[in-house]
Design a protein around this motif. Sequence first.
Motif, short mmCIF file in Angstrom:
data_model
loop_
_atom_site.label_atom_id
_atom_site.label_comp_id
_atom_site.label_asym_id
_atom_site.label_seq_id
_atom_site.Cartn_x
_atom_site.Cartn_y
_atom_site.Cartn_z
N LYS A 102 111.47 73.95 52.97
CA LYS A 102 110.58 73.45 51.91
C LYS A 102 109.14 73.85 52.15
CE LYS A 102 111.44 69.07 52.41
NZ LYS A 102 111.35 67.61 52.13
N ARG A 103 108.81 74.21 53.38
CA ARG A 103 107.41 74.40 53.75
C ARG A 103 107.00 75.85 53.95
NH1 ARG A 103 109.55 69.79 55.57
NH2 ARG A 103 108.32 67.89 55.38
N CYS A 137 111.58 64.94 55.89
CA CYS A 137 110.69 64.37 54.88
C CYS A 137 109.38 63.92 55.51
CB CYS A 137 111.35 63.16 54.20
SG CYS A 137 112.87 63.56 53.31
N ASP A 138 108.28 64.22 54.85
CA ASP A 138 107.01 63.61 55.22
C ASP A 138 107.02 62.16 54.72
OD1 ASP A 138 105.88 65.89 56.45
OD2 ASP A 138 105.42 66.72 54.47
N GLU A 139 106.18 61.34 55.32
CA GLU A 139 106.25 59.91 55.02
C GLU A 139 105.95 59.60 53.56
OE1 GLU A 139 105.17 55.71 57.23
OE2 GLU A 139 104.20 57.57 57.87
N ASP A 140 105.11 60.42 52.92
CA ASP A 140 104.78 60.14 51.52
C ASP A 140 105.93 60.48 50.57
OD1 ASP A 140 104.70 62.91 51.53
OD2 ASP A 140 102.57 63.06 51.07
N GLU A 141 107.02 61.06 51.09
CA GLU A 141 108.20 61.34 50.26
C GLU A 141 109.17 60.16 50.23
OE1 GLU A 141 109.88 65.47 50.60
OE2 GLU A 141 108.60 65.51 52.37
N HIS A 185 114.91 58.77 52.51
CA HIS A 185 114.23 58.37 51.29
C HIS A 185 114.29 56.86 51.08
CE1 HIS A 185 114.46 62.56 49.16
NE2 HIS A 185 113.44 62.45 49.98
#
Length: 331
Positions: free
Chosen positions: A1-2, A144-148, A227
């Motif tokens: 994704k990055r 996943c980053d935490e904001d996801e 999630h």
Amino acid sequence: KRVPADIQPVFATMSQATSIVRAAGYPAHFFPDYRYAETPYGLWNRWLEVELSALVEFYEARAIVFDGVIPYDGIVRTGARRANMPMVWVRIPMWKRALWDDAVERAKFFDLVLDTGELAGARNIGADIPYPDKLEAIPPMLLCDEDELLSREDARARLGLDGDGLAVLLQLGSGNNQALVPVVQHIVSTLEDLGIRQIVIADWVIAEHPLETWPSVTILRNFPNSHYLRAFDFVVSAAGYNTFHELIGYGLPTIFVPNEKVETDDQLGRSQYAAEQGLGLCMAVTELDNFESYAQRLLDPAVREHLAAACRKRRWRNGAEVAATRLAALM
């Protein structure tokens, strides 16, 4: 994704969860393990080289990135025949000594070894890569980053959970290499006896025996589990690399129940480290009769907050971002 937009990942995997990768929008090709293919190991490696070479040519691949324990001969030979193709080994630590020590010498076949960060690295008994010029340490990787992550309210709504009462997640792995049903039965019964009515069990895509024995629990099949983590007050979990770092990285109070029958991964070492550092509780499967006392500790909001606060102090830059940047530069 990055990775940058001009890099298009193609997956070749021995995991039966190939559908997850395809659902995420990536091409994914399944290679059965030699044991499932019922093929001698040497012959299987030659077949792997033929198949992987065909994929490399078809997709005009610019690099081969291997994520696993021991780089297979078929992968090594595929890269060795292409002098201008970078070879990268993404190495997750905490492998048990017998297999890990034999594997490190294979780093000589790679241009770069991304040594993936491990919070419990102090407990790692495996050998180090003997080629420091090829080695680059990166922080622990998270999908996943935490904001996801969904908010507590949204996650509970999607799982059909009430907004108020305690909710507990059980994610003890696929159960393919251990008798998981009696363990889950004891944990579910104990939690219900303690008055917890919102119990969710994570069902692994690769599980050979789906966990549908308990009509009173909710089954979580939506990948990735992370999630939904904010929906839960605490978690009872195995301690594989991804799960362990997600739970600590996102600050979830956890009772770690390590799968000690995993062939290579030292889940017990991780779980014991978490307990020593005040990042979680550690309960061996052999201690199952004592689960009630572990659970009662996490019924105390002050204990849960103490564990969550300790985890929050360990937050780190996501190694997935670092790895993507490094791979892009190499390519």
